[in-house]
Scaffold this active site. Sequence first.
Site, PDB file in Angstrom:
ATOM      1  CG  ASN A  93     165.328 -17.039  67.804  1.00 31.94           C
ATOM      2  OD1 ASN A  93     164.221 -17.253  68.602  1.00 31.94           O
ATOM      3  ND2 ASN A  93     165.769 -18.099  67.443  1.00 31.94           N
ATOM      4  CG  HIS A 120     166.401 -21.736  65.063  1.00 27.33           C
ATOM      5  ND1 HIS A 120     167.134 -22.795  65.853  1.00 27.33           N
ATOM      6  CD2 HIS A 120     167.378 -20.437  65.350  1.00 27.33           C
ATOM      7  CE1 HIS A 120     167.989 -21.690  66.593  1.00 27.33           C
ATOM      8  NE2 HIS A 120     167.861 -20.714  66.391  1.00 27.33           N
ATOM      9  CD  GLU A 177     171.065 -18.918  64.052  1.00 31.03           C
ATOM     10  OE1 GLU A 177     170.955 -17.972  64.680  1.00 31.03           O
ATOM     11  OE2 GLU A 177     170.105 -19.943  64.478  1.00 31.03           O
ATOM     12  N   GLY A 225     174.469 -20.863  71.434  1.00 28.54           N
ATOM     13  CA  GLY A 225     174.228 -20.846  73.007  1.00 28.54           C
ATOM     14  C   GLY A 225     175.387 -21.624  73.707  1.00 28.54           C
ATOM     15  CB  SER A 231     177.950 -17.262  70.644  1.00 25.41           C
ATOM     16  OG  SER A 231     177.426 -18.631  71.282  1.00 25.41           O
TER      17      SER A 231
HETATM   18  P1  13P Z   1     172.701 -17.517  70.902  1.00 19.80           P
HETATM   19  O1  13P Z   1     172.833 -16.196  70.212  1.00 19.80           O
HETATM   20  O2  13P Z   1     172.182 -17.627  72.187  1.00 19.80           O
HETATM   21  O3  13P Z   1     173.947 -18.529  70.587  1.00 19.80           O
HETATM   22  O4  13P Z   1     171.655 -18.070  69.834  1.00 19.80           O
HETATM   23  C1  13P Z   1     171.602 -18.137  68.587  1.00 19.80           C
HETATM   24  C2  13P Z   1     170.450 -18.537  67.804  1.00 19.80           C
HETATM   25  O5  13P Z   1     170.021 -19.502  67.793  1.00 19.80           O
HETATM   26  C3  13P Z   1     169.516 -17.500  67.216  1.00 19.80           C
HETATM   27  O6  13P Z   1     168.571 -18.026  66.310  1.00 19.80           O
END
Ligand code: 13P
Length: 251
Positions: free
Chosen positions: A9, A97, A169, A175, A215
């Site tokens: 993504n 999302h 997620e 992030g 992450s």
């Molecule tokens: P990160 O891998 O940057 O934590 O993001 C996860 C995400 O939101 C993927 O859709």
Amino acid sequence: MRKQIVAANWKMNGTLEQANSLLDAFAAAPLTVNENKIAVFAVPAPYLMLAKEKLSGNPYLQAAAQNCYSKKSGAYTGEISVEILRSIGISYVVLGHSERREYFAESNAFLAEKVNIALAYNITPIFCCGEPLAIREAETQNAYVATQLEESLFHLSAEEVAKIVIAYEPIWAIGTGKTASSAQAQEMHASIREVLAAKYGAAVAAGISILYGGSVKASNAVEIFGQPDVDGGLVGGASLIVDEFIQIINA
Ligand code: 13P
């Protein structure tokens, strides 16, 4: 057997120049993909046709949209329809999302409409669910995620739900560098599968791919993907780093 899927993504990142060089690198990389292990690239909408073209040499590398609207066509300035996505050969769309839910107020009911129209156009929704930190701290995450599934997916028939990919997620892990432990991921994935089994039966639930996101990095992918109910990942930051993401796909 359910598919294993690693999905990138990119979110709202990358210039055209960067998109070109990332796509060229992934198209040329030695990736262990096949009909049961695929890699999907959810790129910003202006790069969808580019991604289609650059990945066209390998049927197990697929371009995906990061979102779509709930209507077929019409006066919805700035939105992208599944009719448009289908016409350019896109087969996957990320829906729900947590960033769409939070910044664009997408509700479970609205996402149910998006799921419906994606399925009607033969586009596979990668349906995202996951709890915020306060819910995790209150230890009510399983019920929270179950409600997301119930309100957005449970109107579907078994045949329809079997076509969905789910991505769990936890918002507190996106992030932040803070990953759910592999045990936490497995526990939630097993709970999601139980919820699906209770509604649709064990066979249908066993066939649905459930991806983990939050992450994911080359250094934790093998352990997380090694959990019995984790069928791959939805990867943000690390999907923009060629060497990292190659290792994650191959994990
Ligand atoms: P990160 O891998 O940057 O934590 O993001 C996860 C995400 O939101 C993927 O859709």
